[in-house]
Each structure stands twice: as C-alpha cells, then as structure tokens.
Design a protein around this motif. Structure first.
Motif, PDB file in Angstrom:
ATOM      1  N   VAL A  84       0.846  -1.196   0.000  1.00 42.76           N
ATOM      2  CA  VAL A  84       0.000   0.000   0.000  1.00 42.76           C
ATOM      3  C   VAL A  84       0.884   1.249   0.000  1.00 42.76           C
ATOM      4  O   VAL A  84       1.644   1.479   0.947  1.00 42.76           O
ATOM      5  N   PRO A  85       0.824   2.073  -1.049  1.00 46.15           N
ATOM      6  CA  PRO A  85       1.676   3.269  -1.099  1.00 46.15           C
ATOM      7  C   PRO A  85       1.342   4.255   0.017  1.00 46.15           C
ATOM      8  O   PRO A  85       0.169   4.518   0.303  1.00 46.15           O
ATOM      9  N   VAL A  86       2.394   4.802   0.634  1.00 39.29           N
ATOM     10  CA  VAL A  86       2.209   5.838   1.654  1.00 39.29           C
ATOM     11  C   VAL A  86       2.942   7.125   1.299  1.00 39.29           C
ATOM     12  O   VAL A  86       2.608   8.184   1.834  1.00 39.29           O
ATOM     13  N   ARG A  87       3.928   7.046   0.381  1.00 35.84           N
ATOM     14  CA  ARG A  87       4.642   8.266   0.002  1.00 35.84           C
ATOM     15  C   ARG A  87       5.343   8.071  -1.336  1.00 35.84           C
ATOM     16  O   ARG A  87       6.133   7.145  -1.504  1.00 35.84           O
ATOM     17  N   GLU A  88       5.026   8.928  -2.298  1.00 39.66           N
ATOM     18  CA  GLU A  88       5.769   8.930  -3.546  1.00 39.66           C
ATOM     19  C   GLU A  88       7.074   9.681  -3.334  1.00 39.66           C
ATOM     20  O   GLU A  88       7.114  10.707  -2.657  1.00 39.66           O
ATOM     21  N   VAL A  89       8.146   9.160  -3.923  1.00 37.74           N
ATOM     22  CA  VAL A  89       9.465   9.783  -3.821  1.00 37.74           C
ATOM     23  C   VAL A  89       9.809  10.414  -5.166  1.00 37.74           C
ATOM     24  O   VAL A  89       9.635   9.792  -6.207  1.00 37.74           O
ATOM     25  N   GLU A  90      10.265  11.653  -5.130  1.00 35.52           N
ATOM     26  CA  GLU A  90      10.665  12.384  -6.336  1.00 35.52           C
ATOM     27  C   GLU A  90       9.573  12.426  -7.403  1.00 35.52           C
ATOM     28  O   GLU A  90       9.796  12.021  -8.555  1.00 35.52           O
ATOM     29  N   PRO A  91       8.396  12.930  -7.074  1.00 35.59           N
ATOM     30  CA  PRO A  91       7.343  13.036  -8.086  1.00 35.59           C
ATOM     31  C   PRO A  91       7.715  13.955  -9.244  1.00 35.59           C
ATOM     32  O   PRO A  91       7.142  13.855 -10.324  1.00 35.59           O
ATOM     33  N   ASP A  92       8.716  14.818  -9.020  1.00 35.73           N
ATOM     34  CA  ASP A  92       9.171  15.730 -10.071  1.00 35.73           C
ATOM     35  C   ASP A  92      10.233  15.118 -10.969  1.00 35.73           C
ATOM     36  O   ASP A  92      10.706  15.762 -11.908  1.00 35.73           O
ATOM     37  N   LEU A  93      10.618  13.855 -10.689  1.00 41.64           N
ATOM     38  CA  LEU A  93      11.641  13.179 -11.498  1.00 41.64           C
ATOM     39  C   LEU A  93      11.096  11.830 -11.978  1.00 41.64           C
ATOM     40  O   LEU A  93      11.498  10.775 -11.493  1.00 41.64           O
ATOM     41  N   PRO A  94      10.185  11.847 -12.954  1.00 39.45           N
ATOM     42  CA  PRO A  94       9.535  10.603 -13.378  1.00 39.45           C
ATOM     43  C   PRO A  94      10.469   9.592 -14.029  1.00 39.45           C
ATOM     44  O   PRO A  94      10.121   8.417 -14.138  1.00 39.45           O
ATOM     45  N   ALA A  95      11.665  10.024 -14.455  1.00 36.75           N
ATOM     46  CA  ALA A  95      12.613   9.088 -15.055  1.00 36.75           C
ATOM     47  C   ALA A  95      13.430   8.335 -14.002  1.00 36.75           C
ATOM     48  O   ALA A  95      14.184   7.430 -14.343  1.00 36.75           O
ATOM     49  N   ASN A  96      13.284   8.718 -12.742  1.00 31.24           N
ATOM     50  CA  ASN A  96      13.981   8.030 -11.663  1.00 31.24           C
ATOM     51  C   ASN A  96      13.136   6.902 -11.097  1.00 31.24           C
ATOM     52  O   ASN A  96      11.921   6.844 -11.302  1.00 31.24           O
ATOM     53  N   ARG A  97      13.777   6.004 -10.362  1.00 30.67           N
ATOM     54  CA  ARG A  97      13.079   4.990  -9.583  1.00 30.67           C
ATOM     55  C   ARG A  97      13.796   4.791  -8.259  1.00 30.67           C
ATOM     56  O   ARG A  97      14.932   5.258  -8.069  1.00 30.67           O
ATOM     57  N   LEU A  98      13.141   4.081  -7.344  1.00 29.57           N
ATOM     58  CA  LEU A  98      13.789   3.738  -6.088  1.00 29.57           C
ATOM     59  C   LEU A  98      14.747   2.567  -6.307  1.00 29.57           C
ATOM     60  O   LEU A  98      14.576   1.760  -7.214  1.00 29.57           O
ATOM     61  N   ASN A  99      15.746   2.471  -5.445  1.00 23.27           N
ATOM     62  CA  ASN A  99      16.662   1.332  -5.481  1.00 23.27           C
ATOM     63  C   ASN A  99      16.878   0.826  -4.061  1.00 23.27           C
ATOM     64  O   ASN A  99      15.986   0.222  -3.484  1.00 23.27           O
ATOM     65  N   GLU A 100      18.029   1.062  -3.467  1.00 19.55           N
ATOM     66  CA  GLU A 100      18.320   0.539  -2.133  1.00 19.55           C
ATOM     67  C   GLU A 100      17.371   1.125  -1.090  1.00 19.55           C
ATOM     68  O   GLU A 100      16.989   2.295  -1.161  1.00 19.55           O
ATOM     69  N   GLY A 101      16.989   0.308  -0.119  1.00 20.06           N
ATOM     70  CA  GLY A 101      16.180   0.768   0.995  1.00 20.06           C
ATOM     71  C   GLY A 101      16.440  -0.089   2.225  1.00 20.06           C
ATOM     72  O   GLY A 101      16.340  -1.319   2.136  1.00 20.06           O
ATOM     73  N   VAL A 102      16.788   0.537   3.349  1.00 16.06           N
ATOM     74  CA  VAL A 102      17.142  -0.195   4.574  1.00 16.06           C
ATOM     75  C   VAL A 102      16.614   0.571   5.779  1.00 16.06           C
ATOM     76  O   VAL A 102      16.673   1.802   5.811  1.00 16.06           O
ATOM     77  N   VAL A 103      16.111  -0.158   6.769  1.00 13.13           N
ATOM     78  CA  VAL A 103      15.673   0.466   8.013  1.00 13.13           C
ATOM     79  C   VAL A 103      16.907   0.829   8.834  1.00 13.13           C
ATOM     80  O   VAL A 103      17.797  -0.002   9.064  1.00 13.13           O
ATOM     81  N   ALA A 104      16.960   2.069   9.290  1.00 15.44           N
ATOM     82  CA  ALA A 104      18.099   2.592  10.043  1.00 15.44           C
ATOM     83  C   ALA A 104      17.964   2.278  11.533  1.00 15.44           C
ATOM     84  O   ALA A 104      16.883   1.921  12.015  1.00 15.44           O
ATOM     85  N   PRO A 105      19.050   2.429  12.290  1.00  9.99           N
ATOM     86  CA  PRO A 105      18.991   2.162  13.732  1.00  9.99           C
ATOM     87  C   PRO A 105      17.974   3.002  14.490  1.00  9.99           C
ATOM     88  O   PRO A 105      17.490   2.578  15.545  1.00  9.99           O
ATOM     89  N   ASP A 106      17.628   4.188  13.967  1.00  8.13           N
ATOM     90  CA  ASP A 106      16.650   5.033  14.668  1.00  8.13           C
ATOM     91  C   ASP A 106      15.211   4.690  14.312  1.00  8.13           C
ATOM     92  O   ASP A 106      14.283   5.367  14.748  1.00  8.13           O
ATOM     93  N   GLY A 107      14.992   3.647  13.510  1.00  6.25           N
ATOM     94  CA  GLY A 107      13.635   3.235  13.172  1.00  6.25           C
ATOM     95  C   GLY A 107      13.049   3.922  11.962  1.00  6.25           C
ATOM     96  O   GLY A 107      11.872   3.707  11.639  1.00  6.25           O
ATOM     97  N   SER A 108      13.836   4.714  11.251  1.00  4.32           N
ATOM     98  CA  SER A 108      13.380   5.314   9.997  1.00  4.32           C
ATOM     99  C   SER A 108      13.782   4.417   8.834  1.00  4.32           C
ATOM    100  O   SER A 108      14.564   3.481   8.995  1.00  4.32           O
TER     101      SER A 108
END
Length: 295
Positions: A84-108
């Motif tokens: 379920v989408p909760v946040r689009e990333v870089e809506p102004d850069l449609p030629a980009n996509r997401l790649n790496e993603g990791v949960v950080a020690p602070d819970g983000s």
C-alpha cells in the motif's frame, strides 16, 4: 569459507536480503521478477508473493509488517496482497526509480533513488545519469533528502556508528562514509574504499565486529569484508557471478546468506551455470547484527 546453494530461487535480480528473527526466515525481493520471498533455511519452507509492480527493497516494521520500496513509492505491506503506497518519492523526477532501501537504527527507512535502468519489457536501459539521491522516511510520514550529493546507482546502506553512515555508488566502484549531523543530514563525505578490482559494490551488511560485507555484482563473484579504515580484510569466493545483497541469519546470526541475479545473462551462460540467481549460505566465522525495525 565455502558458500553453498541453499535455494534455487532463479531470481532475475534478488535484492534487499533481511533476516526476520521472529519468523526465523529470510525475506528479500526479486525486482524484475516482481515478487517477494520468505525462506526458512532450517525447514526449507519457501513462500513467494507475486506483485503487480517491481519491488526494489524491503524492511521489517515493529508492528510485524514490512515496509517496501516499489519503483516510485514507499509502501506498507502486511504479508498479503499488494503493498500500500504511503509516500511517492521524487514526483518531479519521473525518469527516476527507487533502489536501495534499509531500516536505520533510529527506526526510519532510508531509501535511495537512481535513473531507471529497466525498460517496460524488463530489458536493460542505459542510464548513465547521476540523478540519484538518498532520503529518510520517518515513522511520522516525513520524507527528508539527506544530502545534495548525486549518485548513479545508490547501494549499500550501513551505520558503523551513531554518527556515521556508509553507502556506495555502484558504477563508481566506491564506498563512501558520511557524518550524520545533529539535524540528521549527511556531510563530511569521505572515500572509504575505491577501485577494488572485482565487480562493483551492491548490497552490504555489517558484522558484530564493525566490518562491512559487500556483494560484488557485475561479475565480481565474491564478497568483500571491509575494515573500518577501508582496508579489504577478506575476500570470499561465491559460486555465482552477480551477488547482489547479503545478511546474517539463523538463530545466532552466525550464517551469512547471499542473494544473486541473472539479469542480462545469456541462455548459454545460464544453461552452464543454473545456480545464477540463487540464494547462498556460508559460515563467515563471525556473527551479524539484528535487523532494525521501522517505527
């Protein structure tokens, strides 16, 4: 250290491997295969969730669910149906996509972007532009760009200390170390490691001694263990040519697991090397760290 095939996953691009301690399972994505895996290395139980879109990364949440990076959106997922989408990333850069993603020690959830290199028909696209950035998505829904530095392909997210972050730009064959400021932003970029002669850096994990293990994709066929000073402490051979990510797992976090890819490989190469795209395991003679939880 001998790595063995533990699951013939046949992933096009296996990525974002994480150990789910409560379920005693490995979880990862196959980007081009459009699916999420869960695998119990003890029983051999293997489950696959097919998805409509391409997942690029996955992390675990404190409430038992998962957080998933899709091509354009950060999503929440509860082990069934579509994320379920909760946040689009870089809506102004449609030629980009997401790649790496990791949960950080602070819970983000830290997420990296790149110029999209996959065509609609799943063939490779040339994407030399350095349009990638790194972001922090917090549990309260805020999305913050952490640096003005640009990347060709964002990979490797590990935190060696409370105020240090290590990441990679894959085509540049470089690991960078950043300082994390009191405001949470990244500065003081330094080269931690550059120009290692086998393959390119993809996903990484840290062991309990503070060393960084990195999958060397694009023909590297190995893992490197990098010391805190950037020295290559160890090289571990692998029976796959494109290792993509790694994570410690098992009841005592003493087994190092590795995903791999078969993207762009010829049918002749795959016939001679059917283990490409598989999941591998080895005893690294050192233990890992528990996975962080979003939230």
């Amino acid at each position: 250290m001998t790595a063995k095939l533990v699951l013939d996953a046949a992933d096009s691009v296996g990525e974002s491997l994480v150990w789910h301690a409560e379920r005693q399972r490995l979880v990862w994505v196959d980007i081009i295969g459009r699916r999420i895996h869960a695998f119990d290395p003890t029983s051999g139980d293997h489950r696959i969730w097919p998805l409509a879109g391409r997942p690029t990364s996955i992390g675990l949440r404190v409430d038992g669910g998962a957080i998933v990076g899709m091509e354009r959106d950060i999503c929440l997922w509860d082990w069934h149906g579509e994320p379920v989408p909760v946040r689009e990333v870089e809506p102004d850069l449609p030629a980009n996509r997401l790649n790496e993603g990791v949960v950080a020690p602070d819970g983000s959830f830290w997420i990296g972007t790149m110029r999209n290199n996959i065509a609609d028909d799943d063939s490779p696209l040339d994407a030399p532009e350095e349009t990638g950035r790194i972001y922090r998505y917090s549990p309260d829904g805020r999305l913050t760009r952490l640096s003005d530095d640009s990347f060709a392909i964002t990979n490797t997210f590990v935190w060696p200390a409370t105020d240090r972050f290590v990441t990679a730009d894959t085509p540049k064959n470089t690991l960078y170390s950043y300082r994390i400021g009191a405001d949470g932003l990244l500065s003081d970029r330094r080269i931690l490691q550059q120009g290692f002669g086998r393959g390119l850096p993809d996903g990484s994990t840290m062991d309990a001694e503070g060393y960084v293990w990195t999958a060397r994709v694009v023909g590297g066929a190995c893992l490197t263990r990098t010391a805190p000073d950037g020295r290559v402490d160890r090289v571990v051979e692998l029976p796959c040519s494109w290792p993509t990510s790694c994570a410690f797992g098992g009841p005592d976090l003493a087994t190092l697991f590795v995903t791999s890819a078969r993207f762009t490989m010829t049918s002749g190469h795959l016939a001679a090397n059917p283990q490409e795209g598989g999941l591998f395991a080895l005893d690294a003679a050192v233990k890992g760290l528990p996975a962080n939880r979003f939230g």
